[in-house]
Scaffold this active site. Sequence first.
Site, PDB file in Angstrom:
ATOM      1  N   LYS A 159      -6.070  46.381 -11.335  1.00 36.24           N
ATOM      2  CA  LYS A 159      -5.664  47.042  -9.988  1.00 36.24           C
ATOM      3  C   LYS A 159      -4.618  46.063  -9.470  1.00 36.24           C
ATOM      4  CE  LYS A 159      -6.221  49.616  -6.678  1.00 36.24           C
ATOM      5  NZ  LYS A 159      -6.011  51.182  -6.905  1.00 36.24           N
ATOM      6  N   SER A 229      -3.697  50.294 -11.763  1.00 35.60           N
ATOM      7  CA  SER A 229      -3.577  51.386 -10.652  1.00 35.60           C
ATOM      8  C   SER A 229      -3.095  50.332  -9.602  1.00 35.60           C
ATOM      9  CB  SER A 229      -5.034  51.912 -10.594  1.00 35.60           C
ATOM     10  OG  SER A 229      -5.136  52.454  -9.467  1.00 35.60           O
ATOM     11  N   ALA A 230      -2.244  51.149  -8.759  1.00 36.15           N
ATOM     12  CA  ALA A 230      -1.528  50.284  -7.726  1.00 36.15           C
ATOM     13  C   ALA A 230      -2.457  50.438  -6.348  1.00 36.15           C
ATOM     14  CB  ALA A 230      -0.088  50.375  -7.510  1.00 36.15           C
ATOM     15  N   GLU A 299       0.690  60.720 -16.770  1.00 32.56           N
ATOM     16  CA  GLU A 299       1.873  60.823 -16.175  1.00 32.56           C
ATOM     17  C   GLU A 299       2.640  62.067 -16.538  1.00 32.56           C
ATOM     18  OE1 GLU A 299       4.566  57.609 -17.005  1.00 32.56           O
ATOM     19  OE2 GLU A 299       4.950  58.186 -19.112  1.00 32.56           O
ATOM     20  N   ALA A 348       1.663  55.899 -15.764  1.00 34.21           N
ATOM     21  CA  ALA A 348       1.277  55.420 -16.829  1.00 34.21           C
ATOM     22  C   ALA A 348       2.705  54.705 -17.490  1.00 34.21           C
ATOM     23  CB  ALA A 348       0.931  56.703 -17.925  1.00 34.21           C
ATOM     24  N   GLY A 352       1.065  53.468 -23.003  1.00 36.78           N
ATOM     25  CA  GLY A 352       1.024  54.486 -24.006  1.00 36.78           C
ATOM     26  C   GLY A 352       2.594  54.951 -23.788  1.00 36.78           C
ATOM     27  N   GLY A 356       2.486  60.122 -22.154  1.00 34.04           N
ATOM     28  CA  GLY A 356       1.172  60.068 -22.852  1.00 34.04           C
ATOM     29  C   GLY A 356       0.293  58.905 -22.067  1.00 34.04           C
TER      30      GLY A 356
END
Length: 366
Positions: A159, A229-230, A299, A348, A352, A356
């Site tokens: 995070k 995750s922001a 994404e 993302a 990945g 993806g």
Amino acid sequence: MPPHAHRPRPPHHRTGPDDVSGLEAAIAAGRIDPSGILAIFGKTEGNGCVNDFTRGFATQSLTLALARHIGPERAAAVCYVMSGGTEGAMAPHWTVFERVEGEGATGPALAVGRVHTAPLPAEHLGRTGQVEQVAAGIAEAMRQAGLTDPRDVHFVQVKCPLLTAQRIGEAEARGARVAVRDTLKSMGLSRGASSLGVAVALGEIAPEAVTDAAIGRDLALFSGRASASAGVELLGHEIVVLGMSAAWSGDLAVDHAVMADAIDVEPVRAALARLGLGAAGQLDAAARGRLVALLAKAEASPDGAVRGARHTMLDDSDISSTRHARAFVAGALAGLVGRTDIYVSGGAEHQGPPGGGPVAVIAQRG
């Protein structure tokens, strides 16, 4: 006695970001010992953008609830990883990671390490300073979990902070320059730098390959085990490392997969099979009961297409592409496992390949 990772399945899904009744009921019934909680992952009902305060609301509600049981200091030590956005039919829910001491099933079993970093100066966000801070935090979380080999790490949940107008102004007032002044774009840069920190820490890429210019631009650089995750609700990083260790016991195991695009479910099916949840189609009721958590990144493919067919996620001026991607990938994965209480995080960058994203599966051992 070895550490034992455990997460009882909650009987209650949330009715709002402040609804902690399911957690309270599990504590009251003795199914969760609050003193052993290391981290709580949550999906909240907001938009997942800069102004999504459902994440902070949920974090505050959980912190206050736990403080009544274990005191404010210990409650503050828990990592609260709240991911905003439950588009489509994704169910708002908590996933509670608890560590207890005891003689569970012999390992290797799920091992969990967590760490809070110091506040990140605004001028380091989206730059190598953030990469280095995250990589150092992961090393410490691995040490806490007793994970000495990076190959035993299957997922790292970070995070990370974002920039607001106030934070930018404060940095500029002291003569510093931030990487970007667009607060929404700062979310992507923060996720990207955090994910490259994971890649460096796990040996997926060499540290010298990461430069300020590469962050958010060189999409060939990525981690297959990072999820970032922001959020506006924190200034530093909350890092949770999930791996398999022979030093841990218990009935839980974790594996991971990397989706090449938004509908690439076969690697996830293979990870499920490695955990004893193999199925030619959707998981049956017994297998669904053994599935504890499904964590994924999503994404919108930056080339504007999925397997040659055009998508419009990047052209929508009303709804962020991250919201479209969350709903799309959540639907694909829900069809695979037959459940909607899954954790899909949007954006993302460096997580990945382009379009993806990494996926983690936690399940009860057979």
